[in-house]
Design a protein around this motif. Structure first.
Motif, PDB file in Angstrom:
ATOM      1  N   VAL A 321      41.593  49.194  25.273  1.00 20.94           N
ATOM      2  CA  VAL A 321      42.622  49.022  26.306  1.00 20.94           C
ATOM      3  C   VAL A 321      42.172  47.924  27.262  1.00 20.94           C
ATOM      4  O   VAL A 321      41.036  47.933  27.731  1.00 20.94           O
ATOM      5  N   ARG A 322      43.061  46.964  27.542  1.00 21.12           N
ATOM      6  CA  ARG A 322      42.750  45.890  28.479  1.00 21.12           C
ATOM      7  C   ARG A 322      42.785  46.402  29.913  1.00 21.12           C
ATOM      8  O   ARG A 322      43.593  47.252  30.262  1.00 21.12           O
ATOM      9  N   TYR A 323      41.903  45.835  30.743  1.00 25.40           N
ATOM     10  CA  TYR A 323      41.929  46.162  32.175  1.00 25.40           C
ATOM     11  C   TYR A 323      43.280  45.751  32.746  1.00 25.40           C
ATOM     12  O   TYR A 323      43.948  46.548  33.411  1.00 25.40           O
ATOM     13  N   GLY A 324      43.688  44.516  32.512  1.00 22.39           N
ATOM     14  CA  GLY A 324      45.048  44.078  32.792  1.00 22.39           C
ATOM     15  C   GLY A 324      45.355  43.769  34.247  1.00 22.39           C
ATOM     16  O   GLY A 324      44.604  44.104  35.167  1.00 22.39           O
ATOM     17  N   GLU A 325      46.482  43.130  34.462  1.00 19.66           N
ATOM     18  CA  GLU A 325      46.895  42.683  35.789  1.00 19.66           C
ATOM     19  C   GLU A 325      47.315  43.841  36.685  1.00 19.66           C
ATOM     20  O   GLU A 325      47.088  43.819  37.901  1.00 19.66           O
ATOM     21  N   THR A 326      47.927  44.870  36.113  1.00 19.95           N
ATOM     22  CA  THR A 326      48.367  46.007  36.931  1.00 19.95           C
ATOM     23  C   THR A 326      47.184  46.718  37.557  1.00 19.95           C
ATOM     24  O   THR A 326      47.173  47.025  38.761  1.00 19.95           O
ATOM     25  N   ALA A 327      46.156  46.989  36.745  1.00 21.59           N
ATOM     26  CA  ALA A 327      44.959  47.647  37.272  1.00 21.59           C
ATOM     27  C   ALA A 327      44.269  46.755  38.288  1.00 21.59           C
ATOM     28  O   ALA A 327      43.770  47.236  39.318  1.00 21.59           O
ATOM     29  N   LEU A 328      44.256  45.452  38.029  1.00 22.87           N
ATOM     30  CA  LEU A 328      43.626  44.522  38.957  1.00 22.87           C
ATOM     31  C   LEU A 328      44.339  44.538  40.308  1.00 22.87           C
ATOM     32  O   LEU A 328      43.711  44.667  41.360  1.00 22.87           O
ATOM     33  N   ASP A 329      45.662  44.411  40.291  1.00 20.09           N
ATOM     34  CA  ASP A 329      46.421  44.400  41.538  1.00 20.09           C
ATOM     35  C   ASP A 329      46.230  45.701  42.314  1.00 20.09           C
ATOM     36  O   ASP A 329      46.088  45.700  43.544  1.00 20.09           O
ATOM     37  N   ARG A 330      46.221  46.808  41.599  1.00 20.38           N
ATOM     38  CA  ARG A 330      46.052  48.104  42.248  1.00 20.38           C
ATOM     39  C   ARG A 330      44.686  48.172  42.927  1.00 20.38           C
ATOM     40  O   ARG A 330      44.565  48.651  44.063  1.00 20.38           O
ATOM     41  N   PHE A 331      43.659  47.672  42.245  1.00 23.71           N
ATOM     42  CA  PHE A 331      42.329  47.735  42.834  1.00 23.71           C
ATOM     43  C   PHE A 331      42.194  46.777  44.010  1.00 23.71           C
ATOM     44  O   PHE A 331      41.572  47.116  45.027  1.00 23.71           O
ATOM     45  N   LEU A 332      42.773  45.586  43.904  1.00 25.03           N
ATOM     46  CA  LEU A 332      42.643  44.608  44.982  1.00 25.03           C
ATOM     47  C   LEU A 332      43.239  45.131  46.279  1.00 25.03           C
ATOM     48  O   LEU A 332      42.725  44.837  47.369  1.00 25.03           O
ATOM     49  N   ARG A 333      44.307  45.900  46.198  1.00 25.71           N
ATOM     50  CA  ARG A 333      44.907  46.478  47.409  1.00 25.71           C
ATOM     51  C   ARG A 333      43.915  47.364  48.146  1.00 25.71           C
ATOM     52  O   ARG A 333      43.934  47.449  49.374  1.00 25.71           O
ATOM     53  N   ARG A 334      43.051  48.017  47.394  1.00 23.51           N
ATOM     54  CA  ARG A 334      42.102  48.950  48.000  1.00 23.51           C
ATOM     55  C   ARG A 334      40.956  48.243  48.699  1.00 23.51           C
ATOM     56  O   ARG A 334      40.190  48.869  49.425  1.00 23.51           O
ATOM     57  N   THR A 335      40.820  46.935  48.501  1.00 24.18           N
ATOM     58  CA  THR A 335      39.674  46.223  49.063  1.00 24.18           C
ATOM     59  C   THR A 335      39.932  45.731  50.480  1.00 24.18           C
ATOM     60  O   THR A 335      39.027  45.151  51.097  1.00 24.18           O
ATOM     61  N   GLY A 336      41.124  45.944  51.006  1.00 25.64           N
ATOM     62  CA  GLY A 336      41.488  45.396  52.312  1.00 25.64           C
ATOM     63  C   GLY A 336      40.452  45.605  53.405  1.00 25.64           C
ATOM     64  O   GLY A 336      40.101  44.660  54.116  1.00 25.64           O
ATOM     65  N   PRO A 337      39.921  46.818  53.597  1.00 30.08           N
ATOM     66  CA  PRO A 337      38.966  47.048  54.693  1.00 30.08           C
ATOM     67  C   PRO A 337      37.555  46.539  54.397  1.00 30.08           C
ATOM     68  O   PRO A 337      36.712  46.522  55.292  1.00 30.08           O
TER      69      PRO A 337
END
Length: 375
Positions: A321-337
């Motif tokens: 299974v590819r990590y993919g753009e959806t998983a990437l975008d979801r994780f990047l949102r969590r990095t805000g703080p």
């Protein structure tokens, strides 16, 4: 500045490269400290390794890691942990014991740890001691070449904060990044390399030095790309090429100039929302002779965060299974703080967990925060 701190600075300046820690220990004895140990962060950002013999610190809840992550002195069970960092570049942690109970003394110890970071940076070009102690395994030759080219792994200035990481850290081949700033502008390039082993690293080296040469000659981004493109084409005649993303940020206005040469992905995090910036796809460097490159411009807002990620991030595969753009975008949102280095480290950690080990293909992640002009 207190006399003990001044004395530590003088001792470090006069010490041979291999005796920096010994000279620090002599100064810290005035505080009643009897144990001094330098823990350097490894290339993988997953272990704090002692300069001398001792156990690596890998547990995320360990006080040494809390000190490294939060960049603040930590005291636990009579032992002090002090950030060994300079200009945002986190080198590791100084562990001292017993730690003095006086808060002012602890602050002085933190200043001495910062002085140690500066001195390690000054002597590293002339000794392998500190580089060797930072690795938990042997680097491949290609990886050795790539890490030696980097300007650092993180940097903090009043108007920006920046961090990057290469994976797999001990075997990276062609992916890389480079940056420079003059207080008014920041230049950042990210390369998504091609090929295997030393050949990939040599191609990336050629592109990096060609871009530096053009940048230091005062050329604009489009001309920087054209010069690097020509250098690669002249050597390989189109048989070898690589993708690159070039950026120049006006640190006063937030104006971002970009040249996309078949580049990695450029993602903007603004107000908790993630969107990919629409780049004009242009030919990779070295594909054709005398390619003309065009610049694009975007306007950043104070507090914007930019991520650059190579194909190796999105294409990372775990259990077919590819990590993919959806998983990437979801994780990047969590990095805000998070600070940029923590955001980069967390993303790489998520990728390693996804693939259940080290990445197979090269991946580069760069995170840039523009905090706005400083009045």
């Amino acid at each position: 500045m207190s006399e003990p701190v001044n004395r530590a600075r003088r001792a470090l300046n006069e010490a041979p490269a291999e005796l920096l820690l010994d000279r620090i220990a002599d100064v810290l004895a005035a505080y009643g400290v009897t144990r001094v140990e330098l823990l350097q962060v490894d290339y993988r950002l997953s272990a704090l390794l002692p300069l001398a013999d001792g156990e690596a610190v890998t547990g995320p809840g360990h006080p040494a890691w809390r000190c490294f992550d939060h960049q603040t002195p930590i005291v636990a069970d009579g032992t002090g942990y002090l950030p060994v960092s300079m200009r945002g570049e986190r080198r590791g942690v100084l562990r001292v014991a017993p730690v003095p109970g006086d808060r002012a003394a602890l602050g002085e110890l933190a200043e001495i740890a910062t002085a140690l970071a500066h001195e390690i940076a000054a002597v590293t070009a002339g000794t392998d001691l500190y580089r060797t102690a930072r690795r938990s395994r042997r680097l491949t030759l290609a990886a050795e070449m790539q890490w030696e080219m980097l300007p650092g792994r993180s940097r903090i200035r009043p108007s920006f904060s920046l961090a990057g990481q290469l994976e797999p850290a001990y075997a990276v081949r062609g992916d890389s990044f480079d940056w420079s700033d003059d207080g008014q502008r920041l230049w950042l390039s990210t390369i998504n390399g091609t090929g295997e082993g030393v050949a990939a690293s040599m191609l990336t080296s050629l592109a990096t030095y060609a871009l530096r040469n053009a940048r230091r000659a005062g050329l604009g981004l489009a001309d920087q790309a054209a010069l690097a493109d020509q250098a690669i084409y002249d050597l390989h005649r189109g048989d070898r090429h690589l993708a690159a993303l070039l950026m120049e940020l006006d640190l006063r206005s937030g104006a971002l100039t970009v040249v996309d040469a078949g580049s990695p992905r450029l993602v903007l995090l603004r107000g908790g929302e993630v969107r990919e910036l629409p780049l004009e796809a242009q030919f990779p460097l070295g594909m054709f002779e005398a390619t003309d490159y065009h610049e694009q411009r975007f306007e950043l807002c104070r507090g914007d965060r930019i991520f650059v990620v190579s194909d190796g991030v999105i294409e990372a595969t775990g259990q077919d299974v590819r990590y993919g753009e959806t998983a990437l975008d979801r994780f990047l949102r969590r990095t805000g703080p998070m600070e940029p280095l923590d955001a980069v480290r967390s993303l790489i950690g998520d990728l390693r967990a996804f693939v259940a080990g080290d990445l197979v293909d090269d991946a580069v992640v760069v995170c840039l925060d523009w905090t706005g002009p400083q009045d």
